[in-house]
Write an enzyme that holds these catalytic residues in place. Structure first.
Site, PDB file in Angstrom:
ATOM      1  N   LEU A 116      10.040  -0.896   8.527  1.00 28.71           N
ATOM      2  CA  LEU A 116      10.370  -0.816   9.355  1.00 28.71           C
ATOM      3  C   LEU A 116      11.834  -1.871   9.752  1.00 28.71           C
ATOM      4  CD1 LEU A 116       9.590   2.110  11.245  1.00 28.71           C
ATOM      5  CD2 LEU A 116      11.258   2.180   9.281  1.00 28.71           C
ATOM      6  N   THR A 121       0.480   5.395  10.647  1.00 31.68           N
ATOM      7  CA  THR A 121      -0.837   5.925  10.374  1.00 31.68           C
ATOM      8  C   THR A 121      -1.637   5.347   9.387  1.00 31.68           C
ATOM      9  OG1 THR A 121      -3.003   7.025  10.178  1.00 31.68           O
ATOM     10  CG2 THR A 121      -0.732   7.921   8.970  1.00 31.68           C
ATOM     11  N   HIS A 122      -2.841   4.039   9.380  1.00 31.45           N
ATOM     12  CA  HIS A 122      -2.902   2.908   8.288  1.00 31.45           C
ATOM     13  C   HIS A 122      -4.462   3.483   8.099  1.00 31.45           C
ATOM     14  CE1 HIS A 122      -2.811  -0.538   6.626  1.00 31.45           C
ATOM     15  NE2 HIS A 122      -4.603  -0.616   7.294  1.00 31.45           N
TER      16      HIS A 122
HETATM   17  C1  GAR Z   1      -2.534   7.836   4.315  1.00 28.11           C
HETATM   18  O1  GAR Z   1      -4.373   7.747   3.888  1.00 28.11           O
HETATM   19  C2  GAR Z   1      -2.414   6.541   5.497  1.00 28.11           C
HETATM   20  O2  GAR Z   1      -2.852   6.125   6.165  1.00 28.11           O
HETATM   21  C3  GAR Z   1      -1.755   5.667   4.112  1.00 28.11           C
HETATM   22  O3  GAR Z   1      -1.116   6.335   3.236  1.00 28.11           O
HETATM   23  C4  GAR Z   1      -1.635   7.242   3.236  1.00 28.11           C
HETATM   24  C5  GAR Z   1      -1.003   8.269   3.191  1.00 28.11           C
HETATM   25  O4  GAR Z   1      -1.544  10.062   2.924  1.00 28.11           O
HETATM   26  N1  GAR Z   1      -0.866   4.596   5.222  1.00 28.11           N
HETATM   27  C6  GAR Z   1      -1.001   3.036   4.626  1.00 28.11           C
HETATM   28  O5  GAR Z   1      -1.591   2.586   3.390  1.00 28.11           O
HETATM   29  C7  GAR Z   1       0.834   2.209   5.338  1.00 28.11           C
HETATM   30  N2  GAR Z   1       0.220   0.960   5.104  1.00 28.11           N
HETATM   31  P1  GAR Z   1      -0.603  11.293   2.498  1.00 28.11           P
HETATM   32  O6  GAR Z   1       1.128  11.177   1.373  1.00 28.11           O
HETATM   33  O7  GAR Z   1      -1.618  12.337   1.418  1.00 28.11           O
HETATM   34  O8  GAR Z   1      -0.365  11.211   3.685  1.00 28.11           O
END
Ligand code: GAR
Length: 206
Positions: A93, A108-109
């Site tokens: 962002l 969330t990461h």
């Molecule tokens: C999640 O594990 C989130 O932490 C990650 O993408 C996935 C989303 O899953 N985010 C990142 O890696 C951000 N750098 P989803 O589309 O099934 O909710």
């Protein structure tokens, strides 16, 4: 109820968990809109099915990064959010969004930050030989996964894990962590003391 705008790029399983949670009025928030940087992703289909307003703001539709950032900020603002939640949103962002909702953007990461920031956290944890990884819910700042940490949960790495198997187990934990953390923020507020974020303190005021 407080208004959440959820930012997505992918399949939307974390967003789905939030939608399920806010169905209970006691959660204290509703999802005002889901905004994606990519068309035709699973998260948008889920949101449309749930009759939640959606918007797509694609970088490719704008002449440069700054114009995209500004369009994204305008689109988000049109839904008047109290809190922004990045749920698998895979872009950084920029200032137009960060400065408009300072301290009110959650991400969330899929790793235990500050280990393994960036777009390939699960792959990097495996390649790095980590025996424990997990997920982190944090406030977003101008860095790459450097913002104040709100909550973390650990997940053991197994010897035969692939990126996919490990990410699946992380996401199963992550959905609950995001729902819990956002719920506590909405109901009990949070405070920030330097880099230390604390949940359940007197309500955060602008
Ligand atoms: C999640 O594990 C989130 O932490 C990650 O993408 C996935 C989303 O899953 N985010 C990142 O890696 C951000 N750098 P989803 O589309 O099934 O909710």
């Amino acid at each position: 109820p407080q208004r959440l705008v959820v930012l997505v790029s992918g399949t939307g399983s974390v967003m789905q968990a939030l939608l399920d949670a806010v169905a209970d009025e006691a959660f204290g928030a509703r999802v005002a809109a889901v905004v994606s940087d990519r068309a035709e992703v699973g998260a948008l289909a889920i949101a449309e099915e749930a009759r939640i307003p959606t918007a797509v703001v694609r970088p490719g539709d704008f002449p440069d990064r700054r114009t995209w950032d500004e369009a994204l900020a305008r689109t988000i603002a049109s839904f008047d959010p109290d809190l922004l939640v990045c749920a698998g949103f895979m872009r950084l962002l920029g200032a137009p969004v960060l400065s408009r909702w300072p301290g009110r953007i959650v991400n969330t990461h899929p790793a235990l930050l500050p280990s393994y920031p960036g777009a390939h956290a699960v792959r990097d944890a495996l390649a790095g030989g980590a025996k424990v990884t997990g997920c982190t819910v944090m406030l977003v700042d101008e860095g790459v996964d450097t913002g104040p940490i709100l909550a973390q949960a650990a997940v053991d790495v197994r010897d035969n894990d692939t990126e996919e198997s490990l990410h699946t187990r992380i996401k199963a934990i992550e959905r609950g962590l995001v729902v819990n953390t956002v719920g506590r923020m909405v109901r009990d507020g949070w405070t920030l003391n330097g880099r230390v974020a604390t949940l359940g303190q007197p309500r955060h005021e602008d």
